[in-house]
Design a protein around this motif. Sequence first.
Motif, mmCIF file in Angstrom:
data_model
loop_
_atom_site.group_PDB
_atom_site.id
_atom_site.type_symbol
_atom_site.label_atom_id
_atom_site.label_comp_id
_atom_site.label_asym_id
_atom_site.label_seq_id
_atom_site.Cartn_x
_atom_site.Cartn_y
_atom_site.Cartn_z
ATOM 1 N N LEU A 205 0.830 -1.195 0.000
ATOM 2 C CA LEU A 205 0.000 0.000 0.000
ATOM 3 C C LEU A 205 0.872 1.255 0.000
ATOM 4 C CD1 LEU A 205 -2.506 -1.115 2.799
ATOM 5 C CD2 LEU A 205 -2.713 -1.465 0.321
ATOM 6 N N TYR A 206 0.296 2.349 -0.447
ATOM 7 C CA TYR A 206 1.006 3.627 -0.384
ATOM 8 C C TYR A 206 1.054 4.125 1.061
ATOM 9 C CZ TYR A 206 0.982 4.246 -5.454
ATOM 10 O OH TYR A 206 1.196 4.097 -6.785
ATOM 11 N N CYS A 207 2.096 4.872 1.386
ATOM 12 C CA CYS A 207 2.218 5.480 2.704
ATOM 13 C C CYS A 207 2.575 6.949 2.534
ATOM 14 C CB CYS A 207 3.294 4.771 3.528
ATOM 15 S SG CYS A 207 3.557 5.511 5.150
ATOM 16 N N GLY A 208 1.827 7.809 3.190
ATOM 17 C CA GLY A 208 2.108 9.244 3.117
ATOM 18 C C GLY A 208 2.565 9.795 4.444
ATOM 19 N N ASN A 209 3.306 8.970 5.211
ATOM 20 C CA ASN A 209 3.716 9.335 6.558
ATOM 21 C C ASN A 209 2.489 9.313 7.473
ATOM 22 O OD1 ASN A 209 5.283 10.196 8.751
ATOM 23 N ND2 ASN A 209 6.540 11.482 7.430
ATOM 24 N N LEU A 210 2.665 9.579 8.738
ATOM 25 C CA LEU A 210 1.532 9.521 9.642
ATOM 26 C C LEU A 210 1.800 10.377 10.874
ATOM 27 C CD1 LEU A 210 2.147 7.229 12.255
ATOM 28 C CD2 LEU A 210 2.609 5.970 10.168
ATOM 29 N N PRO A 211 0.723 10.859 11.505
ATOM 30 C CA PRO A 211 0.892 11.670 12.706
ATOM 31 C C PRO A 211 1.114 10.793 13.928
ATOM 32 C CG PRO A 211 -1.436 11.421 12.212
ATOM 33 C CD PRO A 211 -0.681 10.733 11.101
ATOM 34 N N SER A 212 1.506 11.412 15.017
ATOM 35 C CA SER A 212 1.627 10.705 16.275
ATOM 36 C C SER A 212 0.267 10.177 16.703
ATOM 37 C CB SER A 212 2.166 11.659 17.357
ATOM 38 O OG SER A 212 1.971 11.128 18.654
ATOM 39 N N ALA A 213 0.274 9.006 17.353
ATOM 40 C CA ALA A 213 -0.972 8.445 17.867
ATOM 41 C C ALA A 213 -1.571 9.339 18.947
ATOM 42 C CB ALA A 213 -0.709 7.051 18.451
ATOM 43 N N TRP A 214 -0.768 10.252 19.459
ATOM 44 C CA TRP A 214 -1.263 11.174 20.485
ATOM 45 C C TRP A 214 -1.696 12.508 19.883
ATOM 46 C CZ3 TRP A 214 3.386 10.482 24.366
ATOM 47 C CH2 TRP A 214 3.375 9.167 24.859
ATOM 48 N N ALA A 215 -1.784 12.584 18.558
ATOM 49 C CA ALA A 215 -2.066 13.859 17.909
ATOM 50 C C ALA A 215 -3.383 14.479 18.384
ATOM 51 C CB ALA A 215 -2.123 13.662 16.384
#
Length: 218
Positions: A205-215
């Motif tokens: 799958l494509y990945c566009g980075n991700l935020p912190s789970a605590w965002a």
Amino acid sequence: MKQYKKSVELLDAGLCSGCGFCVAVCPTNAISLIIRNGFYKVYVNEARCSGCGLCLTVCPCISHFDEHVSDFEFVKYDPFVGHYINVFLSHATDIELRLNASSGGCVTSLLIYALDKGLVDEAIVVLPDEKEPTCGRAVATSHIDTIRNSVGSKYTQIYMADAVKRIIKFRDKRFAFVGLPCHIRALRNIERVLKLRNIVIRFGLYCGNLPSAWASEY
């Protein structure tokens, strides 16, 4: 050990993607993942570490084995896409599945088809982590209902270690694997190092980075 410690320091500095494949292959159970600032990060118990370096060999951020895909027949190349054979636009024909999916439900439909037709014995999919609800956890399943429940993108890190351990343990089973680029690279590394032949289908799958789970707390 010096090379090992230097590499672990690099991971600690931010190279670790939190994929958990190193946890799955460590022969002394010296590695675990801890949540730091909302991200999975590797933690190494040096007292238990044997210094074998297997974790570094499978790490997608440090090691990868070049595969000469350009030598395959019919392979094309695009500087933005990379190597490919063909490009298709697809979606699930199951209306309910398509509407519940994030991007058409194609991967979920293909997994169901593979199980239904006996092409694989189990599929690796992602469900919410009961222990860490803001993160996802990969599971191996042979149940179509579980695959249907896994539909949709998970915009958080995925704990893969337990599912990967199952792949390593049950070499007589045929698995379909769904993962992000770092997961696929780590999987390829493990296949090469441990001589695994039981991954018969891989969906990247494509990945566009991700935020912190605590965002959501900020």
